[in-house]
Design a protein around this motif. Structure first.
Motif, short mmCIF file in Angstrom:
data_model
loop_
_atom_site.label_atom_id
_atom_site.label_comp_id
_atom_site.label_asym_id
_atom_site.label_seq_id
_atom_site.Cartn_x
_atom_site.Cartn_y
_atom_site.Cartn_z
N SER A 99 7.74 55.08 62.46
CA SER A 99 7.64 53.88 64.03
C SER A 99 8.33 53.27 63.95
CB SER A 99 5.78 53.67 63.90
OG SER A 99 5.16 54.32 64.10
N ALA A 109 3.47 51.73 72.96
CA ALA A 109 2.51 51.74 71.31
C ALA A 109 2.51 52.76 71.79
CB ALA A 109 1.62 50.64 72.07
N VAL A 110 1.93 53.71 73.20
CA VAL A 110 1.68 54.79 73.66
C VAL A 110 2.75 56.38 73.45
CG1 VAL A 110 0.93 56.10 75.36
CG2 VAL A 110 -0.30 53.22 75.46
N ALA A 113 2.90 56.57 69.79
CA ALA A 113 2.41 57.13 69.01
C ALA A 113 1.84 58.53 69.82
CB ALA A 113 0.22 56.74 69.82
N ALA A 139 -1.25 55.58 64.23
CA ALA A 139 -2.34 54.61 65.58
C ALA A 139 -1.86 53.75 64.82
CB ALA A 139 -3.60 54.77 65.71
N SER A 142 2.33 52.30 65.62
CA SER A 142 2.79 52.30 66.27
C SER A 142 2.52 51.06 67.38
CB SER A 142 2.02 54.08 67.73
OG SER A 142 0.50 52.83 68.03
N LEU A 366 -5.35 47.87 71.79
CA LEU A 366 -4.96 48.94 71.98
C LEU A 366 -5.32 50.13 71.28
CD1 LEU A 366 -1.13 48.91 72.88
CD2 LEU A 366 -3.12 49.53 74.30
N LEU A 367 -6.19 49.27 70.07
CA LEU A 367 -7.22 50.23 69.03
C LEU A 367 -8.57 50.08 68.94
CD1 LEU A 367 -4.05 49.97 66.24
CD2 LEU A 367 -4.65 52.12 67.60
N THR A 373 -6.04 52.47 74.29
CA THR A 373 -5.05 52.93 74.59
C THR A 373 -4.95 54.37 73.81
OG1 THR A 373 -4.60 52.02 76.52
CG2 THR A 373 -3.65 53.96 76.28
N VAL A 374 -4.15 53.98 72.71
CA VAL A 374 -3.89 54.74 71.13
C VAL A 374 -4.60 55.26 70.68
CG1 VAL A 374 -2.66 53.79 68.74
CG2 VAL A 374 -2.10 52.20 71.17
#
Length: 423
Positions: A99, A109-110, A113, A139, A142, A366-367, A373-374
């Motif tokens: 990463s 990040a998306v 991942a 995850a 990312s 994002l988590l 989303t991730v």
């Protein structure tokens, strides 16, 4: 009127209306009710997207897409595996290392991942790692990508706050590396009592062969970041140079097929359209909030509560953490930066330090469900339930939280590299 606008947006978000349209619909209704012409609303939306600094966003997205379709993530994985062969829990460290390497080309990040998730998680499950650990470490790793330059959120923030993108990139390097170190520490504690999580022995020939495969890809961040920090390129120019370099690398080494190139173009177009629609709609909402004097009201409320820059930053972080659970990070940046920036200046907070703190705080969102989303990307590539992925992420969120605290407590440390470079 402001309360009614906020209520309408909240209802639309609860109904799972896409963020851009949840902002745009009530904003257009507000403009109509207040006698503003559709043309003025359209002008605000168009002006938000008509920005030279934001031109770097699709270019950096294209760099990451080209790297993905050229199989660079797989090459990084092979090299990291060869370098860490025989180390207990090596695949956990490999996931973090891959990463970090991919983040120098991605900024998303998306994208990180999606590119690294399938190969890393599949390898871990095949070698005895728990599904919760595998999905959690991939995850969480990312999140390094949108912090480490070239960072897409940093480009957006710099454009909104009218600060140097190069300075923001330089300030983000140490926090991103500390995030990676923190993740490795968590991996160490989670695997130290599992002696079976060791695979293979050091093979010098494999290490040398895999190193040859990553030398030229890893030269891309040297070109991009070196050009920006050395004053050779603007960030937008550096992104364009990065695209040319990745194209030459992928096509020259025949690792990027024409089908892969077309797929990268399509992916870039779709992602850019999504981001710019959010930027435009959030900008219109920001114009309305400024018209309703929300920044002034918040300034008065905060100064009546405290005059401490540290307390102000803590409030900003809490705001980002809460909003991050329900709204996309890009939308939050476009929405809150024009509001928070004048307040930050009155509190004496450096805009670069504020940007680093906000970006890391927003990446935690994002988590976190329900938007996260991730979480959805990792759940899809690993065929794992969202709840299981989130539980796997919990111990790995600790480093990000610690880094946010450190950026608040030691802003001068964040600014050390930009100041040393004269940015």
């Amino acid at each position: 009127m402001l309360a009614l606008l906020g209520l309408a947006i909240a209802v639309l978000l609860v109904l799972r209306v896409p963020v851009a349209f949840a902002f745009l619909g009530p904003s257009l209704a507000y403009m109509a009710v207040n006698g503003r012409s559709p043309g003025s609303a359209l002008r605000e939306v168009a002006n938000a997207a008509d920005s030279f600094p934001l031109l770097a966003v699709p270019l950096f997205i294209f760099v990451g897409a080209l790297a993905n379709h050229a199989g660079i993530a797989d090459r990084l994985f092979r090299f990291a595996m060869a370098a860490l062969a025989g180390v207990r829990g090596n695949l956990g460290y490999v996931a973090v290392g891959v990463s970090v390497g991919f983040s120098w080309m991605s900024g998303s990040a998306v994208a990180d991942a999606a590119a690294t998730g399938k190969v890393s998680i599949t390898a871990m499950l095949r070698n005895g790692y728990s599904r919760r650990f595998a999905t959690g470490v991939v995850a969480s790793s990312s999140l390094i990508a949108p912090v480490m330059p070239p960072s897409i959120p940093a480009v957006i923030y710099a454009g909104l706050a009218a600060v140097s993108t190069g300075a923001l990139f330089a300030a983000s390097v140490v926090p991103a590396l500390l995030m990676a170190l923190g993740l490795c520490i968590v991996v160490f504690f989670l695997v130290r009592r599992q002696p079976n999580l060791t695979r293979g022995r050091l093979d010098r020939r494999e290490l040398l062969d895999s190193l040859k495969q990553v030398v030229f890809p890893l030269f891309a961040p040297v070109v991009i970041l070196g050009g920006i920090l050395g004053g050779i390129f603007t960030p937008t120019e550096a992104a364009a140079v990065g695209v040319v370099y990745m194209l030459l690398l992928g096509l020259g080494q025949r690792s990027l097929s024409w089908a892969g190139l077309l797929a990268a173009v399509k992916e870039t177009a779709l992602t850019t359209a999504s981001i710019m629609l959010i930027v435009a709609s959030a900008s219109l909402l920001g114009y309305i909030l400024a018209r309703e004097r929300l920044p002034q009201m918040l300034t008065e409320a905060l100064f009546s509560f405290t005059d401490s820059p540290t307390v102000f930053l803590i409030v900003c972080v809490l705001l980002c953490l809460v909003l991050g659970t329900v709204i996309d990070a890009t939308a939050i940046l476009v929405l809150v930066v024009p509001i928070l920036m004048p307040i930050a200046l009155q509190f004496g907070v450096d805009p670069i330090a504020l940007g680093v703190t906000l970006i890391i705080s927003l990446m935690i969102g994002l988590l976190t469900p329900p938007v996260g989303t991730v979480l959805f990307v990792i759940a899809a590539v690993s065929k794992t339930r969202i709840g299981e992925v989130f539980r796997g992420c919990l111990p790995f969120l600790i480093p990000s939280v610690v880094i946010v605290i450190l950026t608040i407590a030691f802003p001068d440390a964040v600014l050390a590299i930009p100041r040393a470079l004269g940015l």
